[in-house]
Design an enzyme around this catalytic site. Structure first.
Site, PDB file in Angstrom:
ATOM      1  N   ASP A  95      30.194 -51.271  94.526  1.00 20.83           N
ATOM      2  CA  ASP A  95      29.122 -50.701  94.084  1.00 20.83           C
ATOM      3  C   ASP A  95      28.484 -50.021  95.388  1.00 20.83           C
ATOM      4  OD1 ASP A  95      28.389 -53.012  95.248  1.00 20.83           O
ATOM      5  OD2 ASP A  95      26.788 -53.507  93.959  1.00 20.83           O
ATOM      6  N   LYS A  97      20.750 -63.042 100.795  1.00 21.06           N
ATOM      7  CA  LYS A  97      19.530 -63.259  99.952  1.00 21.06           C
ATOM      8  C   LYS A  97      18.471 -64.084 100.487  1.00 21.06           C
ATOM      9  CE  LYS A  97      21.552 -60.443  97.051  1.00 21.06           C
ATOM     10  NZ  LYS A  97      22.589 -60.656  96.300  1.00 21.06           N
ATOM     11  N   ASP A 103      23.743 -48.912  98.819  1.00 17.16           N
ATOM     12  CA  ASP A 103      24.089 -49.634  97.793  1.00 17.16           C
ATOM     13  C   ASP A 103      23.526 -49.048  96.294  1.00 17.16           C
ATOM     14  OD1 ASP A 103      23.661 -51.747  95.560  1.00 17.16           O
ATOM     15  OD2 ASP A 103      23.782 -53.369  96.982  1.00 17.16           O
TER      16      ASP A 103
HETATM   17  N1  GDD Z   1      35.600 -59.273  89.683  1.00 20.27           N
HETATM   18  C1  GDD Z   1      34.235 -59.813  90.108  1.00 20.27           C
HETATM   19  N2  GDD Z   1      33.679 -60.787  89.449  1.00 20.27           N
HETATM   20  N3  GDD Z   1      33.267 -59.115  90.696  1.00 20.27           N
HETATM   21  C2  GDD Z   1      32.174 -59.519  91.119  1.00 20.27           C
HETATM   22  C3  GDD Z   1      31.735 -60.835  90.610  1.00 20.27           C
HETATM   23  C4  GDD Z   1      32.438 -61.428  89.740  1.00 20.27           C
HETATM   24  O1  GDD Z   1      32.247 -62.715  89.076  1.00 20.27           O
HETATM   25  N4  GDD Z   1      30.573 -60.809  90.855  1.00 20.27           N
HETATM   26  C5  GDD Z   1      30.182 -59.593  91.809  1.00 20.27           C
HETATM   27  N5  GDD Z   1      31.328 -58.694  91.850  1.00 20.27           N
HETATM   28  C6  GDD Z   1      31.373 -57.606  92.492  1.00 20.27           C
HETATM   29  C7  GDD Z   1      30.269 -56.649  92.014  1.00 20.27           C
HETATM   30  O2  GDD Z   1      30.749 -55.629  90.796  1.00 20.27           O
HETATM   31  C8  GDD Z   1      29.847 -55.792  93.141  1.00 20.27           C
HETATM   32  O3  GDD Z   1      30.843 -54.896  93.420  1.00 20.27           O
HETATM   33  C9  GDD Z   1      30.250 -56.866  94.269  1.00 20.27           C
HETATM   34  O4  GDD Z   1      30.955 -57.810  93.844  1.00 20.27           O
HETATM   35  C10 GDD Z   1      28.922 -57.397  94.977  1.00 20.27           C
HETATM   36  O5  GDD Z   1      28.236 -57.896  93.946  1.00 20.27           O
HETATM   37  P1  GDD Z   1      26.636 -57.785  93.833  1.00 20.27           P
HETATM   38  O6  GDD Z   1      26.239 -58.430  92.543  1.00 20.27           O
HETATM   39  O7  GDD Z   1      26.653 -56.122  93.484  1.00 20.27           O
HETATM   40  O8  GDD Z   1      25.965 -58.280  94.807  1.00 20.27           O
HETATM   41  P2  GDD Z   1      24.776 -57.722  95.715  1.00 20.27           P
HETATM   42  O9  GDD Z   1      24.641 -56.481  95.844  1.00 20.27           O
HETATM   43  O10 GDD Z   1      23.436 -58.302  95.200  1.00 20.27           O
HETATM   44  O11 GDD Z   1      25.202 -58.435  97.256  1.00 20.27           O
HETATM   45  C11 GDD Z   1      26.306 -58.176  97.790  1.00 20.27           C
HETATM   46  O12 GDD Z   1      26.406 -56.909  98.384  1.00 20.27           O
HETATM   47  C12 GDD Z   1      25.417 -56.610  99.445  1.00 20.27           C
HETATM   48  C13 GDD Z   1      25.600 -55.084  99.998  1.00 20.27           C
HETATM   49  O13 GDD Z   1      25.418 -54.287  99.059  1.00 20.27           O
HETATM   50  C14 GDD Z   1      26.625 -59.169  98.735  1.00 20.27           C
HETATM   51  O14 GDD Z   1      27.949 -59.037  99.243  1.00 20.27           O
HETATM   52  C15 GDD Z   1      25.951 -59.009  99.989  1.00 20.27           C
HETATM   53  O15 GDD Z   1      25.933 -60.050 101.053  1.00 20.27           O
HETATM   54  C16 GDD Z   1      25.705 -57.568 100.823  1.00 20.27           C
HETATM   55  O16 GDD Z   1      24.617 -57.379 101.884  1.00 20.27           O
HETATM   56 MG    MG Z   2      25.606 -54.813  94.938  1.00 24.80          MG
END
Ligand code: GDD
Ligand code: MG
Length: 360
Positions: free
Chosen positions: A111, A162, A223
């Site tokens: 994303d 977080k 993001d």
């Molecule tokens: N296949 C799969 N299965 N993908 C997953 C799963 C899962 O269970 N959970 C999350 N993802 C994928 C999401 O689709 C996304 O592309 C990515 O992993 C990160 O998950 P998010 O749910 O979007 O996390 P976030 O945005 O709160 O935080 C993450 O991204 C930040 C940067 O945008 C973390 O990696 C943070 O450390 C980072 O700063």
């Molecule tokens: Mg994200």
């Protein structure tokens, strides 16, 4: 470097059912499903094999991207029965990788829109001899992200996902969601149970003395977690601020896709995208917005920084700013909807029902 894992599952996959029915990675950004930009950028960086780790709504990816050959890629899909978390998802696709134990594998959150120099991250990984290398970026408010302090040589000293307390906010450097992992590190993640790479794998590796290397890169980074961010990202792709080889057409103020009809005196600016079959009436002004497939914007409407869902209708002289209009919704003429408003899919707002401005 020939292969990568793209994480496109978990709860974050959906851009909220009330806005658009399509899962987030498939919502068009600058006219093509968002994921296309990530795939095309990886391909341009020399990646040939990508495994999509999916869970929720997985069935939409394969019919669209197939074996990836139209993008010059070899694509594979692995679907989790239950979401395994970021680390579990990575581990779950390990059997599909071709790399040997000491070879590097790229991993991307699905994303993120970024101009990251992917070969530079791979190069940093090779020269530092790290077990894992991470793309880091700086943000004003890091609380929604993973904080990644580094020492003077760029070596990661902690990973705080977080942060909850002010004391935990020790840096403005955050995990930008692109990594290079040595294959052996992937294989060492526990299989068949949920694992968070951010909360378990990275802190565990650091505690065990592993070498995690950060590469701070101040290139374009966004993001796309919210519809507003999505609209911003799409506009930045059209304007050329966010580089992607997959933007269909030249960069500029607007992108009008095939089959769209735009009145000659309508004004489209700020990276506005008009989706296939959408209609824009006379005198309408649309700035920095995404109008999805088959939507109708009637004459004199003024729209700014908004997401207009597929097959929705925006009435004549209606004003929208920072609005998210769900698929199939109807906003009658002469309404005014501002910052943060979200109209449910298929909802109906009658003519002259809502305004923000005070009485004249
Ligand atoms: N296949 C799969 N299965 N993908 C997953 C799963 C899962 O269970 N959970 C999350 N993802 C994928 C999401 O689709 C996304 O592309 C990515 O992993 C990160 O998950 P998010 O749910 O979007 O996390 P976030 O945005 O709160 O935080 C993450 O991204 C930040 C940067 O945008 C973390 O990696 C943070 O450390 C980072 O700063
Ligand atoms: Mg994200």
């Amino acid at each position: 470097m020939t292969e990568a894992i793209l994480l496109v599952g978990g709860k974050g996959t959906r851009l909220r059912p009330l806005t658009v029915h399509t899962p987030k990675p498939m919502v068009p950004a600058a006219g093509v499903p968002f994921l296309t930009h990530q795939l095309a950028r990886a391909r341009a960086a020399g990646v040939e094999h990508i495994v999509l780790a999916t869970s929720y709504l997985a069935e939409v990816f394969e019919p669209h991207f197939g074996d990836g050959s139209s993008l010059g890629l070899h694509l594979e899909y692995v679907t989790e029965v239950e979401p395994l978390g970021t680390g579990g998802a990575i581990r779950n696709v390990a059997s599909r990788l071709h790399s040997g134990p000491d070879e590097p594998v790229l991993i991307f959150n699905g994303d993120i829109l970024t101009g990251l120099d992917i070969p530079a991250l791979v190069e940093t990984h090779a020269t530092s001899g790290a077990d894992v290398s991470l793309h880091l970026t700086r943000v004003e408010d890091p609380r929604a992200f993973g904080l990644v302090p580094t020492d003077a040589s760029g070596r990661v000293t902690a990973f705080l996902e977080k942060p909850q307390t002010p004391e935990e906010i020790v840096t403005d450097q955050i995990n930008a969601g692109a990594y290079v992992f040595n294959r052996s590190v992937i294989d060492a993640i526990p299989a068949d149970r949920p694992v968070s790479v951010e909360r378990e794998t990275f802190p565990g590796l650091l505690a065990a003395g592993a070498h995690l290397q950060g590469m701070v890169d101040s290139t374009y980074w966004l993001d796309l977690g919210t519809p507003q961010a999505f609209v911003r990202g799409s506009a930045d792709l059209v304007l050329g601020r966010a580089p992607s080889p997959a933007v269909p057409g030249r960069c500029g103020e607007r992108l009008v896709l095939e089959g769209a009809r735009v009145a000659a005196d309508a004004k489209l600016t700020g990276g506005t995208v008009i989706g296939p079959g959408a209609v824009v009436g006379e005198g309408a002004r649309i700035h920095g917005s995404t109008v999805l497939d088959g939507a109708v914007v009637e004459s004199g409407a003024q729209i700014q920084d908004s997401l207009i869902g597929a097959r929705s209708r925006i009435g004549a002289r209606t004003v929208l700013a920072g609005a998210v209009i769900g698929d199939g919704a109807v906003v009658g003429p002469e309404n005014e909807l501002r910052e943060g408003v979200r109209v449910w899919c298929d909802a109906r707002i009658p003519e002259r029902a809502i305004r923000f401005s005070s009485d004249e």
